[in-house]
Design an enzyme around this catalytic site. Structure first.
Site, PDB file in Angstrom:
ATOM      1  N   ASP A 189      -4.822  14.381   5.480  1.00  0.00           N
ATOM      2  CA  ASP A 189      -3.808  14.677   4.363  1.00  0.00           C
ATOM      3  C   ASP A 189      -4.638  15.462   3.539  1.00  0.00           C
ATOM      4  O   ASP A 189      -5.725  15.847   3.836  1.00  0.00           O
ATOM      5  CB  ASP A 189      -3.386  13.198   3.848  1.00  0.00           C
ATOM      6  CG  ASP A 189      -4.154  12.528   3.100  1.00  0.00           C
ATOM      7  OD1 ASP A 189      -5.470  12.694   2.911  1.00  0.00           O
ATOM      8  OD2 ASP A 189      -3.890  11.466   2.261  1.00  0.00           O
ATOM      9  N   CYS A 236      -8.423  10.858   5.472  1.00  0.00           N
ATOM     10  CA  CYS A 236      -7.578  10.778   4.223  1.00  0.00           C
ATOM     11  C   CYS A 236      -8.317  10.521   3.174  1.00  0.00           C
ATOM     12  O   CYS A 236      -9.753  10.601   3.152  1.00  0.00           O
ATOM     13  CB  CYS A 236      -6.374   9.936   4.182  1.00  0.00           C
ATOM     14  SG  CYS A 236      -6.633   8.119   4.246  1.00  0.00           S
ATOM     15  N   GLY A 237      -7.829  10.347   1.751  1.00  0.00           N
ATOM     16  CA  GLY A 237      -8.834   9.883   0.816  1.00  0.00           C
ATOM     17  C   GLY A 237      -9.920   8.722   0.834  1.00  0.00           C
ATOM     18  O   GLY A 237     -10.809   8.803   0.834  1.00  0.00           O
ATOM     19  N   THR A 238      -9.399   7.838   1.629  1.00  0.00           N
ATOM     20  CA  THR A 238     -10.005   6.670   1.750  1.00  0.00           C
ATOM     21  C   THR A 238     -10.327   6.124   3.068  1.00  0.00           C
ATOM     22  O   THR A 238     -11.093   5.424   3.577  1.00  0.00           O
ATOM     23  CB  THR A 238      -9.318   5.277   1.209  1.00  0.00           C
ATOM     24  OG1 THR A 238      -7.958   5.017   1.974  1.00  0.00           O
ATOM     25  CG2 THR A 238      -8.816   5.275  -0.370  1.00  0.00           C
ATOM     26  N   ILE A 250      -7.809   4.675   5.137  1.00  0.00           N
ATOM     27  CA  ILE A 250      -7.341   3.348   4.953  1.00  0.00           C
ATOM     28  C   ILE A 250      -5.862   3.572   5.325  1.00  0.00           C
ATOM     29  O   ILE A 250      -5.250   3.343   6.681  1.00  0.00           O
ATOM     30  CB  ILE A 250      -7.468   2.223   3.687  1.00  0.00           C
ATOM     31  CG1 ILE A 250      -8.819   1.929   3.583  1.00  0.00           C
ATOM     32  CG2 ILE A 250      -6.659   1.127   4.060  1.00  0.00           C
ATOM     33  CD1 ILE A 250      -9.020   1.339   2.095  1.00  0.00           C
ATOM     34  N   HIS A 276     -17.940  -1.913  21.608  1.00  0.00           N
ATOM     35  CA  HIS A 276     -17.201  -3.057  21.715  1.00  0.00           C
ATOM     36  C   HIS A 276     -15.680  -2.720  21.656  1.00  0.00           C
ATOM     37  O   HIS A 276     -15.018  -3.611  22.452  1.00  0.00           O
ATOM     38  CB  HIS A 276     -17.361  -3.801  20.498  1.00  0.00           C
ATOM     39  CG  HIS A 276     -19.015  -4.246  20.441  1.00  0.00           C
ATOM     40  ND1 HIS A 276     -19.171  -5.223  19.927  1.00  0.00           N
ATOM     41  CD2 HIS A 276     -20.036  -3.650  21.003  1.00  0.00           C
ATOM     42  CE1 HIS A 276     -20.591  -5.635  20.104  1.00  0.00           C
ATOM     43  NE2 HIS A 276     -21.126  -4.871  20.523  1.00  0.00           N
ATOM     44  N   ARG A 327     -16.504  -9.031  28.854  1.00  0.00           N
ATOM     45  CA  ARG A 327     -15.845  -9.727  27.507  1.00  0.00           C
ATOM     46  C   ARG A 327     -14.993  -8.480  26.585  1.00  0.00           C
ATOM     47  O   ARG A 327     -14.038  -8.754  26.144  1.00  0.00           O
ATOM     48  CB  ARG A 327     -16.898 -10.551  26.879  1.00  0.00           C
ATOM     49  CG  ARG A 327     -17.900  -9.602  26.187  1.00  0.00           C
ATOM     50  CD  ARG A 327     -19.024 -10.504  25.585  1.00  0.00           C
ATOM     51  NE  ARG A 327     -19.901  -9.839  24.433  1.00  0.00           N
ATOM     52  CZ  ARG A 327     -20.831  -8.796  24.818  1.00  0.00           C
ATOM     53  NH1 ARG A 327     -21.068  -8.691  26.228  1.00  0.00           N
ATOM     54  NH2 ARG A 327     -21.835  -8.621  24.009  1.00  0.00           N
ATOM     55  N   HIS A 328     -15.743  -7.462  26.623  1.00  0.00           N
ATOM     56  CA  HIS A 328     -15.126  -6.515  25.708  1.00  0.00           C
ATOM     57  C   HIS A 328     -13.653  -5.896  26.159  1.00  0.00           C
ATOM     58  O   HIS A 328     -12.941  -5.566  25.756  1.00  0.00           O
ATOM     59  CB  HIS A 328     -16.030  -5.338  25.168  1.00  0.00           C
ATOM     60  CG  HIS A 328     -17.117  -5.606  24.550  1.00  0.00           C
ATOM     61  ND1 HIS A 328     -17.022  -6.497  23.348  1.00  0.00           N
ATOM     62  CD2 HIS A 328     -18.634  -5.509  24.620  1.00  0.00           C
ATOM     63  CE1 HIS A 328     -18.137  -6.705  22.853  1.00  0.00           C
ATOM     64  NE2 HIS A 328     -19.353  -5.955  23.600  1.00  0.00           N
TER      65      HIS A 328
HETATM   66  C1  RB5 Z   1      -3.707  10.123  -1.408  1.00  0.00           C
HETATM   67  O1  RB5 Z   1      -3.960  10.356  -2.637  1.00  0.00           O
HETATM   68  C2  RB5 Z   1      -4.319   8.854  -0.801  1.00  0.00           C
HETATM   69  O2  RB5 Z   1      -3.721   7.995  -1.108  1.00  0.00           O
HETATM   70  C3  RB5 Z   1      -4.597   9.034   0.743  1.00  0.00           C
HETATM   71  O3  RB5 Z   1      -5.536  10.127   0.749  1.00  0.00           O
HETATM   72  C4  RB5 Z   1      -5.325   7.688   1.254  1.00  0.00           C
HETATM   73  O4  RB5 Z   1      -6.484   7.352   0.627  1.00  0.00           O
HETATM   74  C5  RB5 Z   1      -4.326   6.574   1.499  1.00  0.00           C
HETATM   75  O5  RB5 Z   1      -4.810   5.413   2.017  1.00  0.00           O
END
Ligand code: RB5
Length: 142
Positions: free
Chosen positions: A7, A64-66, A68, A97, A132-133
């Site tokens: 993103d 992305c930013g995080t 996550i 693994h 196992r994996h």
């Molecule tokens: C975008 O601002 C940010 O929310 C996205 O890049 C990301 O970190 C979401 O998990």
């Protein structure tokens, strides 16, 4: 072939990743986004994840930013094992693994030096193929 998805938060780091893959002579398909204009990460997570799940690409890299949100979205696609890694140990372990087929990183979490090392480890480490994996990965798919 490596599927790439990011993103706006990951766009700048993804340009570094692309340059690095080119220097290594590795082919990629860029599923976007294509600028730092604000976009919705699930769109690009799913495009890249579908390319890996269909077999069109062997592996994928998501930013992305995080890391996550884009990893959560990619993991909704059947057959995808996207691993969020911000250290070298995790990148190696998730290949050995979990046979992770997508790497996710957060551009607001780590810098390009570490990110490119993680990319190399992720791409260069084979799955252990230990019984196992294999069994545990099959259990994820059930
Ligand atoms: C975008 O601002 C940010 O929310 C996205 O890049 C990301 O970190 C979401 O998990």
């Amino acid at each position: 072939m490596i599927a790439l998805g990011c993103d706006h938060g990951g766009y700048a780091l993804m340009q570094e990743v692309k340059k690095h893959l080119e220097e290594r002579g590795l082919e990629y398909k860029d599923y976007g986004c294509y600028s730092e204009e604000s976009v919705d990460y699930p769109v690009y997570a799913k495009k890249a994840a579908n390319a890996v799940a269909s077999g069109e690409c062997e592996r994928g890299i998501l930013i992305c930013g995080t890391g996550i949100g884009i990893s959560i979205a990619a993991n909704k696609v059947k057959g995808i094992r996207a691993a969020l890694c911000h250290d070298c140990f995790s990148a190696q372990a998730t290949r050995e693994h979990n046979n992770a087929n997508m790497l996710a990183m957060g551009a607001r979490v780590i810098g390009p030096g570490l990110a490119l090392k993680i990319v190399d480890i992720f791409l260069d480490t084979p799955f252990s193929n230990d019984e196992r994996h294999v069994r545990r990965i099959q259990m994820i798919e059930e």
